[in-house]
Design a protein around this motif. Structure first.
Motif, PDB file in Angstrom:
ATOM      1  N   MET A 182      19.391 -12.260  68.128  1.00  0.00           N
ATOM      2  CA  MET A 182      18.946 -10.916  67.798  1.00  0.00           C
ATOM      3  C   MET A 182      18.671 -10.836  66.295  1.00  0.00           C
ATOM      4  O   MET A 182      19.463 -11.298  65.498  1.00  0.00           O
ATOM      5  N   GLU A 183      17.547 -10.243  65.946  1.00  0.00           N
ATOM      6  CA  GLU A 183      17.164 -10.121  64.548  1.00  0.00           C
ATOM      7  C   GLU A 183      17.933  -8.973  63.890  1.00  0.00           C
ATOM      8  O   GLU A 183      18.334  -8.023  64.531  1.00  0.00           O
ATOM      9  N   ASP A 184      18.110  -9.067  62.591  1.00  0.00           N
ATOM     10  CA  ASP A 184      18.873  -8.015  61.917  1.00  0.00           C
ATOM     11  C   ASP A 184      18.032  -6.757  61.689  1.00  0.00           C
ATOM     12  O   ASP A 184      16.831  -6.718  61.931  1.00  0.00           O
ATOM     13  N   GLU A 185      18.688  -5.723  61.218  1.00  0.00           N
ATOM     14  CA  GLU A 185      18.056  -4.412  61.075  1.00  0.00           C
ATOM     15  C   GLU A 185      16.906  -4.417  60.067  1.00  0.00           C
ATOM     16  O   GLU A 185      15.912  -3.712  60.244  1.00  0.00           O
ATOM     17  N   LYS A 186      17.007  -5.215  59.004  1.00  0.00           N
ATOM     18  CA  LYS A 186      15.932  -5.273  58.013  1.00  0.00           C
ATOM     19  C   LYS A 186      14.640  -5.788  58.636  1.00  0.00           C
ATOM     20  O   LYS A 186      13.558  -5.303  58.318  1.00  0.00           O
ATOM     21  N   VAL A 187      14.763  -6.771  59.520  1.00  0.00           N
ATOM     22  CA  VAL A 187      13.571  -7.311  60.179  1.00  0.00           C
ATOM     23  C   VAL A 187      12.931  -6.232  61.039  1.00  0.00           C
ATOM     24  O   VAL A 187      11.718  -6.040  61.003  1.00  0.00           O
ATOM     25  N   TRP A 188      13.741  -5.507  61.791  1.00  0.00           N
ATOM     26  CA  TRP A 188      13.182  -4.468  62.652  1.00  0.00           C
ATOM     27  C   TRP A 188      12.525  -3.377  61.820  1.00  0.00           C
ATOM     28  O   TRP A 188      11.476  -2.838  62.184  1.00  0.00           O
ATOM     29  N   LYS A 189      13.111  -3.032  60.676  1.00  0.00           N
ATOM     30  CA  LYS A 189      12.522  -2.017  59.800  1.00  0.00           C
ATOM     31  C   LYS A 189      11.143  -2.467  59.319  1.00  0.00           C
ATOM     32  O   LYS A 189      10.211  -1.668  59.262  1.00  0.00           O
ATOM     33  N   VAL A 190      10.995  -3.747  59.002  1.00  0.00           N
ATOM     34  CA  VAL A 190       9.695  -4.276  58.572  1.00  0.00           C
ATOM     35  C   VAL A 190       8.701  -4.226  59.727  1.00  0.00           C
ATOM     36  O   VAL A 190       7.528  -3.907  59.537  1.00  0.00           O
ATOM     37  N   VAL A 191       9.155  -4.508  60.941  1.00  0.00           N
ATOM     38  CA  VAL A 191       8.279  -4.424  62.116  1.00  0.00           C
ATOM     39  C   VAL A 191       7.749  -2.996  62.258  1.00  0.00           C
ATOM     40  O   VAL A 191       6.566  -2.781  62.509  1.00  0.00           O
ATOM     41  N   LEU A 192       8.607  -2.014  62.068  1.00  0.00           N
ATOM     42  CA  LEU A 192       8.214  -0.622  62.250  1.00  0.00           C
ATOM     43  C   LEU A 192       7.372  -0.071  61.100  1.00  0.00           C
ATOM     44  O   LEU A 192       6.459   0.720  61.320  1.00  0.00           O
ATOM     45  N   THR A 193       7.674  -0.464  59.878  1.00  0.00           N
ATOM     46  CA  THR A 193       7.052   0.181  58.725  1.00  0.00           C
ATOM     47  C   THR A 193       6.171  -0.729  57.885  1.00  0.00           C
ATOM     48  O   THR A 193       5.452  -0.240  57.025  1.00  0.00           O
ATOM     49  N   SER A 194       6.240  -2.018  58.079  1.00  0.00           N
ATOM     50  CA  SER A 194       5.587  -3.048  57.264  1.00  0.00           C
ATOM     51  C   SER A 194       6.196  -3.075  55.868  1.00  0.00           C
ATOM     52  O   SER A 194       6.973  -2.213  55.497  1.00  0.00           O
ATOM     53  N   TRP A 195       5.856  -4.071  55.116  1.00  0.00           N
ATOM     54  CA  TRP A 195       6.375  -4.182  53.761  1.00  0.00           C
ATOM     55  C   TRP A 195       5.344  -4.872  52.890  1.00  0.00           C
ATOM     56  O   TRP A 195       4.801  -5.911  53.236  1.00  0.00           O
ATOM     57  N   GLU A 196       5.062  -4.263  51.779  1.00  0.00           N
ATOM     58  CA  GLU A 196       4.136  -4.831  50.808  1.00  0.00           C
ATOM     59  C   GLU A 196       4.623  -4.462  49.420  1.00  0.00           C
ATOM     60  O   GLU A 196       4.949  -3.305  49.173  1.00  0.00           O
ATOM     61  N   PRO A 197       4.670  -5.426  48.503  1.00  0.00           N
ATOM     62  CA  PRO A 197       5.091  -5.106  47.138  1.00  0.00           C
ATOM     63  C   PRO A 197       3.936  -4.469  46.374  1.00  0.00           C
ATOM     64  O   PRO A 197       2.898  -5.080  46.186  1.00  0.00           O
ATOM     65  N   PHE A 198       4.106  -3.222  45.977  1.00  0.00           N
ATOM     66  CA  PHE A 198       3.042  -2.564  45.233  1.00  0.00           C
ATOM     67  C   PHE A 198       3.632  -1.595  44.224  1.00  0.00           C
ATOM     68  O   PHE A 198       4.803  -1.239  44.292  1.00  0.00           O
ATOM     69  N   THR A 199       2.829  -1.194  43.286  1.00  0.00           N
ATOM     70  CA  THR A 199       3.208  -0.155  42.349  1.00  0.00           C
ATOM     71  C   THR A 199       2.200   0.970  42.491  1.00  0.00           C
ATOM     72  O   THR A 199       1.106   0.781  43.007  1.00  0.00           O
ATOM     73  N   ASN A 200       2.568   2.118  42.020  1.00  0.00           N
ATOM     74  CA  ASN A 200       1.675   3.261  42.063  1.00  0.00           C
ATOM     75  C   ASN A 200       1.348   3.624  40.618  1.00  0.00           C
ATOM     76  O   ASN A 200       2.178   4.176  39.906  1.00  0.00           O
ATOM     77  N   VAL A 201       0.147   3.302  40.186  1.00  0.00           N
ATOM     78  CA  VAL A 201      -0.279   3.574  38.815  1.00  0.00           C
ATOM     79  C   VAL A 201      -1.351   4.653  38.852  1.00  0.00           C
ATOM     80  O   VAL A 201      -2.427   4.442  39.401  1.00  0.00           O
ATOM     81  N   SER A 202      -1.039   5.783  38.303  1.00  0.00           N
ATOM     82  CA  SER A 202      -1.972   6.918  38.251  1.00  0.00           C
ATOM     83  C   SER A 202      -2.527   7.265  39.630  1.00  0.00           C
ATOM     84  O   SER A 202      -3.710   7.539  39.786  1.00  0.00           O
ATOM     85  N   GLY A 203      -1.670   7.191  40.648  1.00  0.00           N
ATOM     86  CA  GLY A 203      -2.085   7.529  41.999  1.00  0.00           C
ATOM     87  C   GLY A 203      -2.832   6.434  42.729  1.00  0.00           C
ATOM     88  O   GLY A 203      -3.289   6.628  43.840  1.00  0.00           O
TER      89      GLY A 203
END
Length: 56
Positions: A1-22
């Motif tokens: 069974m995969e851990d909760e972090k993996v399932w959260k990524v399945v549901l929401t995806s994950w990408e490293p980004f910043t928000n600069v001036s919108g």
């Protein structure tokens, strides 16, 4: 069974980004925090869960 972090990524995806001036801008790997680096290692596990759940 995969851990909760993996399932959260399945549901929401994950990408490293910043928000600069919108504007959503992807962060270079050299600027990732320790937490972002850990999450990046979870992403392939999440993809594996998805691919193993799909039939031919």
């Amino acid at each position: 069974m995969e851990d909760e972090k993996v399932w959260k990524v399945v549901l929401t995806s994950w990408e490293p980004f910043t928000n600069v001036s919108g504007v959503k801008t992807y962060k270079p790997k050299t600027t990732w925090t320790a937490e972002e680096d850990k999450l990046a290692n979870v992403n392939p596990k999440a993809l594996n869960v998805i691919f193993n759940g799909v039939d031919l």
